[in-house]
Write a protein that holds these residues in place. Structure first.
Motif, PDB file in Angstrom:
ATOM      1  N   THR A  32       0.827  -1.194   0.000  1.00 16.30           N
ATOM      2  CA  THR A  32       0.000   0.000   0.000  1.00 16.30           C
ATOM      3  C   THR A  32       0.868   1.253   0.000  1.00 16.30           C
ATOM      4  O   THR A  32       1.980   1.257   0.520  1.00 16.30           O
ATOM      5  CB  THR A  32      -0.932   0.017   1.228  1.00 16.30           C
ATOM      6  N   VAL A  33       0.341   2.277  -0.601  1.00 18.99           N
ATOM      7  CA  VAL A  33       0.953   3.600  -0.590  1.00 18.99           C
ATOM      8  C   VAL A  33      -0.086   4.545  -0.002  1.00 18.99           C
ATOM      9  O   VAL A  33      -1.194   4.645  -0.535  1.00 18.99           O
ATOM     10  CB  VAL A  33       1.362   4.035  -2.015  1.00 18.99           C
ATOM     11  N   PHE A  34       0.267   5.195   1.091  1.00 21.25           N
ATOM     12  CA  PHE A  34      -0.663   6.049   1.830  1.00 21.25           C
ATOM     13  C   PHE A  34      -1.938   5.298   2.208  1.00 21.25           C
ATOM     14  O   PHE A  34      -3.030   5.866   2.224  1.00 21.25           O
ATOM     15  CB  PHE A  34      -1.000   7.315   1.037  1.00 21.25           C
ATOM     16  N   PRO A 141      -4.703   9.567  -3.518  1.00 19.83           N
ATOM     17  CA  PRO A 141      -3.616   8.593  -3.623  1.00 19.83           C
ATOM     18  C   PRO A 141      -4.009   7.325  -4.399  1.00 19.83           C
ATOM     19  O   PRO A 141      -3.196   6.770  -5.123  1.00 19.83           O
ATOM     20  CB  PRO A 141      -3.280   8.253  -2.169  1.00 19.83           C
ATOM     21  N   GLU A 142      -5.272   6.901  -4.266  1.00 18.02           N
ATOM     22  CA  GLU A 142      -5.693   5.699  -4.984  1.00 18.02           C
ATOM     23  C   GLU A 142      -5.648   5.914  -6.494  1.00 18.02           C
ATOM     24  O   GLU A 142      -5.181   5.053  -7.241  1.00 18.02           O
ATOM     25  CB  GLU A 142      -7.094   5.276  -4.556  1.00 18.02           C
ATOM     26  N   LEU A 144      -3.782   8.154  -8.130  1.00 21.00           N
ATOM     27  CA  LEU A 144      -2.381   8.293  -8.553  1.00 21.00           C
ATOM     28  C   LEU A 144      -1.639   6.964  -8.534  1.00 21.00           C
ATOM     29  O   LEU A 144      -0.874   6.664  -9.458  1.00 21.00           O
ATOM     30  CB  LEU A 144      -1.672   9.320  -7.677  1.00 21.00           C
ATOM     31  N   TYR A 145      -1.855   6.170  -7.505  1.00 17.13           N
ATOM     32  CA  TYR A 145      -1.193   4.870  -7.410  1.00 17.13           C
ATOM     33  C   TYR A 145      -1.677   3.939  -8.520  1.00 17.13           C
ATOM     34  O   TYR A 145      -0.904   3.176  -9.092  1.00 17.13           O
ATOM     35  CB  TYR A 145      -1.441   4.271  -6.031  1.00 17.13           C
TER      36      TYR A 145
END
Length: 170
Positions: A32-34, A141-142, A144-145
């Motif tokens: 996960t990222v952020f 963030p979702e 962008l990721y």
């Protein structure tokens, strides 16, 4: 194209769909990222719609949506509807607005991801009284990721398209 060729083509597309689904749900959700993990299937649906056209994109979107709705509980057909619209609209964009390819796939993927997060965000704001700031802290963030994975997903779908062919040129 014969029925056998058509069946073979969509079998390969479904195998690519399953590969992306497994990558999204069993591999990438561990990184996960952020606090978010990427959504790969809307990108794949947009790419198929871009290459194969609106009707085929909508059909592929229905298959991808049914897979997601079956795997994620309490979605009530949400992903089926959104992915069908994604495939349909990406085919229309590729046919009438932009040429089939990366740019149309990227724009339609961005639109699909934003639409998914908009609907989910409105649900959490209205039904669960979630603060707007918290919804945006997840949605941004979702998106962008997920877009970080645009190139690999696009290249996978493009390689399938080039291998099994279609009636459209890209």
């Amino acid at each position: 194209m014969t029925k056998r060729d058509w069946f073979g083509k969509w079998t390969v597309y479904m195998l690519a769909l399953l590969l992306l689904f497994v990558a999204q749900t069993m591999l990438l959700n561990r990184f996960t990222v952020f606090g978010v993990y990427p959504l790969l299937l809307p990108i794949a649906v947009a790419a198929v719609g871009s290459f194969e056209g609106s009707a085929a994109g909508a059909g592929f979107g229905i298959a991808a949506g049914l897979l997601c709705d079956a795997a994620f509980y309490n979605t009530d057909g949400f992903y089926t509807a959104v992915f069908m619209l994604t495939g349909l609209l990406s085919g229309v964009v590729a046919e009438y607005v932009l040429n089939p390819g990366f740019l149309s796939c990227a724009l339609c993927s961005l639109g699909a991801l934003a639409g998914i997060d908009l609907v989910r965000g409105l649900y959490y704001i209205m039904a669960k009284d979630a603060p707007v700031r918290a919804v945006l802290a997840v949605a941004g963030p979702e998106i962008l990721y997920s877009l970080f994975w645009l190139v690999p997903v696009y290249l996978l779908v493009r390689s399938v398209y080039r291998r099994v062919g279609g009636t459209r040129l890209a």
